[in-house]
Scaffold this motif. Structure first.
Motif, PDB file in Angstrom:
ATOM      1  N   LEU A 102      -8.760  -4.545 -14.506  1.00 16.57           N
ATOM      2  CA  LEU A 102      -9.446  -4.820 -13.335  1.00 16.57           C
ATOM      3  C   LEU A 102      -8.660  -3.918 -12.216  1.00 16.57           C
ATOM      4  O   LEU A 102     -10.063  -3.957 -10.993  1.00 16.57           O
ATOM      5  N   ALA A 103      -7.360  -3.823 -11.936  1.00 15.88           N
ATOM      6  CA  ALA A 103      -7.067  -3.317 -10.476  1.00 15.88           C
ATOM      7  C   ALA A 103      -7.820  -1.499 -10.397  1.00 15.88           C
ATOM      8  O   ALA A 103      -6.988  -0.593 -11.157  1.00 15.88           O
ATOM      9  N   HIS A 104      -8.641  -1.456  -9.740  1.00 18.18           N
ATOM     10  CA  HIS A 104      -8.846   0.196  -8.974  1.00 18.18           C
ATOM     11  C   HIS A 104      -8.165   0.316  -8.209  1.00 18.18           C
ATOM     12  O   HIS A 104      -7.705  -0.754  -7.489  1.00 18.18           O
ATOM     13  N   GLN A 105      -8.458   1.412  -7.872  1.00 15.06           N
ATOM     14  CA  GLN A 105      -8.068   2.070  -6.509  1.00 15.06           C
ATOM     15  C   GLN A 105      -9.089   2.428  -5.656  1.00 15.06           C
ATOM     16  O   GLN A 105      -9.469   3.889  -6.638  1.00 15.06           O
ATOM     17  N   LEU A 134     -13.126   8.312   2.291  1.00 18.79           N
ATOM     18  CA  LEU A 134     -13.297   8.293   0.781  1.00 18.79           C
ATOM     19  C   LEU A 134     -13.186   9.530  -0.543  1.00 18.79           C
ATOM     20  O   LEU A 134     -14.001  10.003  -0.550  1.00 18.79           O
ATOM     21  N   ASP A 135     -12.323   9.838  -0.691  1.00 13.57           N
ATOM     22  CA  ASP A 135     -12.880  10.982  -1.414  1.00 13.57           C
ATOM     23  C   ASP A 135     -12.049  11.557  -3.183  1.00 13.57           C
ATOM     24  O   ASP A 135     -11.978  11.826  -3.840  1.00 13.57           O
ATOM     25  N   ARG A 136     -11.647  10.085  -3.564  1.00 15.79           N
ATOM     26  CA  ARG A 136     -11.107   9.524  -4.674  1.00 15.79           C
ATOM     27  C   ARG A 136     -10.851   8.897  -5.209  1.00 15.79           C
ATOM     28  O   ARG A 136     -11.039   7.623  -4.487  1.00 15.79           O
ATOM     29  N   PHE A 137     -11.298   8.435  -6.271  1.00 16.13           N
ATOM     30  CA  PHE A 137     -11.307   6.905  -7.064  1.00 16.13           C
ATOM     31  C   PHE A 137      -9.906   6.764  -8.211  1.00 16.13           C
ATOM     32  O   PHE A 137      -9.992   7.529  -8.964  1.00 16.13           O
ATOM     33  N   ALA A 138      -9.340   5.364  -8.733  1.00 19.70           N
ATOM     34  CA  ALA A 138      -8.140   5.400  -9.166  1.00 19.70           C
ATOM     35  C   ALA A 138      -8.648   4.561 -10.608  1.00 19.70           C
ATOM     36  O   ALA A 138      -9.212   3.369 -10.197  1.00 19.70           O
ATOM     37  N   PRO A 191     -11.979  -8.080  -4.968  1.00 22.23           N
ATOM     38  CA  PRO A 191     -11.003  -7.060  -4.697  1.00 22.23           C
ATOM     39  C   PRO A 191      -9.337  -7.528  -5.086  1.00 22.23           C
ATOM     40  O   PRO A 191      -9.376  -8.429  -4.794  1.00 22.23           O
ATOM     41  N   PRO A 192      -9.046  -7.332  -6.084  1.00 20.08           N
ATOM     42  CA  PRO A 192      -7.251  -8.064  -6.633  1.00 20.08           C
ATOM     43  C   PRO A 192      -6.632  -7.531  -5.532  1.00 20.08           C
ATOM     44  O   PRO A 192      -6.303  -7.119  -4.747  1.00 20.08           O
ATOM     45  N   VAL A 193      -5.475  -8.541  -5.478  1.00 16.34           N
ATOM     46  CA  VAL A 193      -4.557  -8.553  -4.623  1.00 16.34           C
ATOM     47  C   VAL A 193      -2.973  -7.720  -5.154  1.00 16.34           C
ATOM     48  O   VAL A 193      -2.761  -8.522  -6.265  1.00 16.34           O
ATOM     49  N   ARG A 194      -3.174  -6.972  -4.792  1.00 13.08           N
ATOM     50  CA  ARG A 194      -2.055  -6.426  -5.683  1.00 13.08           C
ATOM     51  C   ARG A 194      -1.721  -5.096  -4.042  1.00 13.08           C
ATOM     52  O   ARG A 194      -2.432  -5.217  -2.807  1.00 13.08           O
ATOM     53  N   ASN A 195      -0.312  -4.658  -4.403  1.00 11.52           N
ATOM     54  CA  ASN A 195      -0.397  -3.344  -3.500  1.00 11.52           C
ATOM     55  C   ASN A 195      -1.764  -2.812  -2.775  1.00 11.52           C
ATOM     56  O   ASN A 195      -2.033  -2.247  -3.554  1.00 11.52           O
ATOM     57  N   HIS A 196      -1.570  -1.983  -1.285  1.00 12.54           N
ATOM     58  CA  HIS A 196      -1.539  -0.684  -1.091  1.00 12.54           C
ATOM     59  C   HIS A 196      -0.917  -0.225  -1.042  1.00 12.54           C
ATOM     60  O   HIS A 196       0.257  -0.175  -0.833  1.00 12.54           O
ATOM     61  N   TYR A 197      -1.346   1.434  -1.066  1.00 10.45           N
ATOM     62  CA  TYR A 197      -0.646   2.369  -1.344  1.00 10.45           C
ATOM     63  C   TYR A 197      -0.525   3.086   0.161  1.00 10.45           C
ATOM     64  O   TYR A 197      -0.977   3.719   0.501  1.00 10.45           O
ATOM     65  N   VAL A 198       0.939   3.758   1.143  1.00 10.77           N
ATOM     66  CA  VAL A 198       0.787   5.680   1.935  1.00 10.77           C
ATOM     67  C   VAL A 198       1.141   6.285   0.813  1.00 10.77           C
ATOM     68  O   VAL A 198       2.404   6.353   0.566  1.00 10.77           O
ATOM     69  N   CYS A 199       0.354   7.250   1.149  1.00  3.78           N
ATOM     70  CA  CYS A 199       1.339   8.217  -0.090  1.00  3.78           C
ATOM     71  C   CYS A 199       1.541   9.844   0.618  1.00  3.78           C
ATOM     72  O   CYS A 199       0.512  10.083   1.640  1.00  3.78           O
ATOM     73  N   LEU A 230      -4.506   6.885   2.058  1.00  2.33           N
ATOM     74  CA  LEU A 230      -4.210   4.975   2.040  1.00  2.33           C
ATOM     75  C   LEU A 230      -5.232   4.649   0.635  1.00  2.33           C
ATOM     76  O   LEU A 230      -6.288   4.860   0.367  1.00  2.33           O
ATOM     77  N   LEU A 231      -3.712   3.899  -0.186  1.00  2.00           N
ATOM     78  CA  LEU A 231      -4.819   4.177  -1.199  1.00  2.00           C
ATOM     79  C   LEU A 231      -5.138   2.302  -1.322  1.00  2.00           C
ATOM     80  O   LEU A 231      -3.973   1.404  -1.387  1.00  2.00           O
ATOM     81  N   MET A 232      -6.299   2.082  -2.222  1.00  2.00           N
ATOM     82  CA  MET A 232      -6.642   0.761  -1.501  1.00  2.00           C
ATOM     83  C   MET A 232      -6.623  -0.359  -2.853  1.00  2.00           C
ATOM     84  O   MET A 232      -7.892   0.553  -3.784  1.00  2.00           O
ATOM     85  N   PRO A 233      -6.261  -1.369  -3.229  1.00  2.00           N
ATOM     86  CA  PRO A 233      -6.794  -1.860  -4.292  1.00  2.00           C
ATOM     87  C   PRO A 233      -8.747  -2.030  -4.608  1.00  2.00           C
ATOM     88  O   PRO A 233      -9.151  -2.500  -3.054  1.00  2.00           O
ATOM     89  N   ALA A 234      -8.670  -1.947  -5.538  1.00  2.78           N
ATOM     90  CA  ALA A 234     -10.747  -1.474  -5.759  1.00  2.78           C
ATOM     91  C   ALA A 234     -11.350  -2.282  -7.125  1.00  2.78           C
ATOM     92  O   ALA A 234      -9.903  -2.160  -8.435  1.00  2.78           O
ATOM     93  N   LEU A 235     -12.028  -2.656  -7.219  1.00  8.02           N
ATOM     94  CA  LEU A 235     -12.475  -2.922  -8.279  1.00  8.02           C
ATOM     95  C   LEU A 235     -13.458  -2.260  -8.553  1.00  8.02           C
ATOM     96  O   LEU A 235     -14.128  -1.255  -7.445  1.00  8.02           O
ATOM     97  N   LYS A 236     -13.854  -1.888 -10.107  1.00  9.37           N
ATOM     98  CA  LYS A 236     -15.602  -0.841 -10.389  1.00  9.37           C
ATOM     99  C   LYS A 236     -16.417  -1.812 -10.928  1.00  9.37           C
ATOM    100  O   LYS A 236     -16.185  -2.710 -12.185  1.00  9.37           O
ATOM    101  N   ASN A 237     -18.477  -1.420 -10.264  1.00  9.71           N
ATOM    102  CA  ASN A 237     -19.281  -1.842 -10.901  1.00  9.71           C
ATOM    103  C   ASN A 237     -19.003  -3.160 -11.086  1.00  9.71           C
ATOM    104  O   ASN A 237     -19.180  -4.477 -12.379  1.00  9.71           O
TER     105      ASN A 237
END
Length: 259
Positions: free
Chosen positions: A90-93, A67-71, A139-147, A126-133
């Motif tokens: 609310l949807a972060h990654q 884990l080295d980035r957050f969106a 976590p929200p029900v949204r797409n995962h992504y492979v970049c 690999l991008l995963m749905p996430a929350l912040k704070n």
């Protein structure tokens, strides 16, 4: 923190495709997906874990992620005043770095910056749905992504990006990642693709406003204490028209030219 070293590779002649007439004459409807402003995250957090992934290119398994980035979700404003609001604030990654060698593929994609013929290779995130704070939140029900690391033609552009940290004037530079929606399998659970049409095209940006914020990121792998700083990537909703796959041996020869 070290900047991510993007893969550098040659564009083969087959990358120049004849774009379909329907794409040349009309802008297609883009998916209902957030824009994302992507920040470096520290400390880099390794995670030994077996994760199965499947997307429109195929299936593979990874066993080690970092884990080295957050969106953050973001609003984008173009120079002509056109505004693209957040779809889901609310949807972060969380961005988990992976390393999966792949053959070269040529992808015809379209986003709000135009149509591009992408050349993509290895799977790198690999991008995963996430929350912040929101400790304890789901976590929200949204797409995962492979970049996939990639290159495409582009025209530099200055845009305004607004997220939960502030408002920034950024210079959009080169396309660097093309991201497919993906199914994820981990810990005996399957997380299916939510919207198979939704892709992300991610561009390197120059953001003259460095800062650092402590956050708590929550995704399906756990809860992570991170310091995020210096956004250098903007991801925009995209669709993919078609793919031309080349041989694995061709990619190996091209990579050897840069060793």
């Amino acid at each position: 923190m070290k900047r991510l070293r993007w893969a550098v590779f040659a564009l083969p002649l087959v990358a120049i495709l004849a774009l379909p007439a329907v794409m040349a004459t009309a802008q297609p409807t883009l998916p209902l997906e957030n824009h994302y402003l992507v920040y470096h995250a520290a400390p880099p957090t390794p995670l030994p874990k077996v994760v199965g992934l499947s997307d429109q290119f195929g299936s593979f398994t990874v066993s080690y992620l970092i884990l080295d980035r957050f969106a953050n979700p973001a609003e984008k404003r173009l120079p002509d005043g056109t505004t693209y609001p957040m779809v889901d604030p609310l949807a972060h990654q969380t961005w988990w770095r992976i390393n999966v060698p792949q053959p070269i593929r040529t992808v015809v994609g379209v986003d709000q910056f135009g149509m591009h013929s992408w050349v993509v290779c290895d799977a790198v995130y690999l991008l995963m749905p996430a929350l912040k704070n929101v400790p304890g939140g789901t976590p929200p029900v949204r797409n995962h992504y492979v970049c996939y690391a990639g290159q495409a033609g582009s025209t530099p552009l200055s845009v305004v990006v607004i997220d939960q940290f502030g408002e920034f004037q950024v210079n959009v530079l080169e396309p660097k990642l093309f991201c497919n929606p993906a199914e994820k399998r981990a810990d005996g659970l399957i997380y299916p693709i939510v919207d198979a049409t939704a892709h992300l095209a991610c561009y390197e940006i120059l953001n003259p406003t460095p800062f650092a914020h402590p956050i708590v990121a929550i995704d399906q792998f756990g809860q992570w204490q991170l310091d995020v700083s210096q956004a250098n990537c903007l991801c925009v909703p995209s669709i993919k028209d078609h793919v031309l796959k080349t041989q694995q041996s061709t990619w190996g020869m091209i990579k050897a030219m840069y060793h």
